[in-house]
Design a protein around this motif. Structure first.
Motif, PDB file in Angstrom:
ATOM      1  N   LEU A 148       1.083  -1.182   0.048  1.00  0.00           N
ATOM      2  CA  LEU A 148      -0.006   0.035  -0.092  1.00  0.00           C
ATOM      3  C   LEU A 148       1.003   1.278  -0.070  1.00  0.00           C
ATOM      4  O   LEU A 148       1.666   1.563   1.050  1.00  0.00           O
ATOM      5  N   THR A 149       0.772   2.102  -1.014  1.00  0.00           N
ATOM      6  CA  THR A 149       1.707   3.109  -1.258  1.00  0.00           C
ATOM      7  C   THR A 149       0.950   4.255  -0.564  1.00  0.00           C
ATOM      8  O   THR A 149      -0.324   4.579  -1.410  1.00  0.00           O
ATOM      9  N   VAL A 150       1.427   5.207   0.245  1.00  0.00           N
ATOM     10  CA  VAL A 150       0.566   6.163   1.039  1.00  0.00           C
ATOM     11  C   VAL A 150       0.959   7.597   0.626  1.00  0.00           C
ATOM     12  O   VAL A 150       2.288   7.807   0.869  1.00  0.00           O
ATOM     13  N   ASN A 151       0.415   8.162  -0.567  1.00  0.00           N
ATOM     14  CA  ASN A 151       1.063   9.283  -0.804  1.00  0.00           C
ATOM     15  C   ASN A 151      -0.014  10.628  -0.626  1.00  0.00           C
ATOM     16  O   ASN A 151      -0.601  11.151  -1.435  1.00  0.00           O
ATOM     17  N   GLY A 152      -0.050  10.599   0.652  1.00  0.00           N
ATOM     18  CA  GLY A 152      -1.095  11.424   1.457  1.00  0.00           C
ATOM     19  C   GLY A 152      -0.915  11.264   2.774  1.00  0.00           C
ATOM     20  O   GLY A 152       0.017  11.021   3.350  1.00  0.00           O
ATOM     21  N   THR A 153      -2.107  11.260   3.418  1.00  0.00           N
ATOM     22  CA  THR A 153      -2.284  11.041   4.872  1.00  0.00           C
ATOM     23  C   THR A 153      -3.163  10.045   5.050  1.00  0.00           C
ATOM     24  O   THR A 153      -4.533   9.804   4.447  1.00  0.00           O
ATOM     25  N   LEU A 154      -3.010   8.924   5.737  1.00  0.00           N
ATOM     26  CA  LEU A 154      -3.753   7.753   6.204  1.00  0.00           C
ATOM     27  C   LEU A 154      -3.922   7.901   7.603  1.00  0.00           C
ATOM     28  O   LEU A 154      -3.110   7.777   8.486  1.00  0.00           O
ATOM     29  N   THR A 214       5.746   4.754   0.716  1.00  0.00           N
ATOM     30  CA  THR A 214       5.369   6.228   0.268  1.00  0.00           C
ATOM     31  C   THR A 214       6.497   6.423  -0.824  1.00  0.00           C
ATOM     32  O   THR A 214       7.367   6.098  -0.939  1.00  0.00           O
ATOM     33  N   SER A 215       5.893   7.183  -2.044  1.00  0.00           N
ATOM     34  CA  SER A 215       6.655   7.583  -3.231  1.00  0.00           C
ATOM     35  C   SER A 215       6.687   8.778  -3.323  1.00  0.00           C
ATOM     36  O   SER A 215       6.992   9.293  -4.538  1.00  0.00           O
ATOM     37  N   SER A 216       5.825   9.542  -2.602  1.00  0.00           N
ATOM     38  CA  SER A 216       5.714  11.085  -2.838  1.00  0.00           C
ATOM     39  C   SER A 216       6.691  11.991  -2.120  1.00  0.00           C
ATOM     40  O   SER A 216       7.560  11.575  -1.041  1.00  0.00           O
ATOM     41  N   SER A 217       6.983  13.162  -2.438  1.00  0.00           N
ATOM     42  CA  SER A 217       7.668  14.224  -1.728  1.00  0.00           C
ATOM     43  C   SER A 217       6.939  15.467  -1.670  1.00  0.00           C
ATOM     44  O   SER A 217       6.466  15.865  -2.677  1.00  0.00           O
ATOM     45  N   PRO A 218       6.498  15.746  -0.364  1.00  0.00           N
ATOM     46  CA  PRO A 218       6.881  15.125   0.908  1.00  0.00           C
ATOM     47  C   PRO A 218       6.268  13.619   1.130  1.00  0.00           C
ATOM     48  O   PRO A 218       5.198  13.621   0.524  1.00  0.00           O
ATOM     49  N   ALA A 219       7.005  13.106   2.009  1.00  0.00           N
ATOM     50  CA  ALA A 219       6.469  11.683   2.236  1.00  0.00           C
ATOM     51  C   ALA A 219       5.021  11.529   2.841  1.00  0.00           C
ATOM     52  O   ALA A 219       4.642  12.518   3.463  1.00  0.00           O
TER      53      ALA A 219
END
Length: 187
Positions: free
Chosen positions: A96-102, A116-121
């Motif tokens: 599960l890639t979380v590119n936001g807030t869970l 995560t794969s986003s910046s910011p994490a």
């Protein structure tokens, strides 16, 4: 019936109730800004269920897993963008890639990996009512920042691995960490 989304679907109306009781997602499902999608029971005898099977769910609007309902991340994995609030159960069997807030107000469990794969994490925010646990006898890996105020429970014969950013966890908060006899926590 089951709503299957294999392409892209954007929910745009704030005046139409956006409750889904049975969803199978291999494509992309986005609630538009100002729209909240509820994974909720539509039948008083059956819990709401959404299966994320390689798809993308969320953002820019919000997604809420209602109490008594469940979001299952299959072995195909999936991605969350924007905000997902779990008031029920999130079960992770894949990545599960979380590119936001869970935000976890319910139970987060499974045998997979959260990353995560986003910046910011992305962020896993475990609220005071939240429980993070691994399935007994398996491993749950968490590879994103975590703010925990709730309970982290590691059953016997189970491993929970914290890998953010590469080694060493970024754990903040005042929650409770329970490591049962025979379990291991790898940092």
């Amino acid at each position: 019936g089951v709503l299957g989304v294999s392409g892209q679907l954007t929910l745009t109306s704030t005046s139409v109730s956006s409750e889904l009781g049975d969803l199978y997602l291999t494509g992309t499902l986005h609630p538009a800004a100002g729209v909240t999608l509820h994974i909720a029971t539509t039948d008083p005898y059956i819990a709401g269920l959404a299966q994320l099977a390689g798809g993308t769910l969320g953002g820019p609007g919000a997604v809420v897993v209602d109490s008594g309902s469940e979001l299952d991340v299959t072995s195909s994995g999936g991605t969350i963008v924007g905000s997902l609030v779990n008031n029920g159960t999130v079960w992770d069997e894949g990545t599960l890639t979380v590119n936001g807030t869970l935000t976890n107000n319910g139970t987060l469990s499974g045998t997979g990996t959260l990353t995560t794969s986003s910046s910011p994490a992305g962020l896993l925010d475990d609220a005071s009512s939240g429980v993070i646990t691994a399935e007994g006898g398996y491993q749950l890996s968490i590879d994103l920042p975590v703010n925990y105020q709730g309970l982290i429970d590691i059953p016997a014969d189970t491993t929970m691995t914290l890998n953010y950013p590469t080694t060493g966890g970024t754990w903040t908060g005042a929650g409770t960490l329970i490591i049962n006899t025979g379990a291991s926590l790898v940092d």
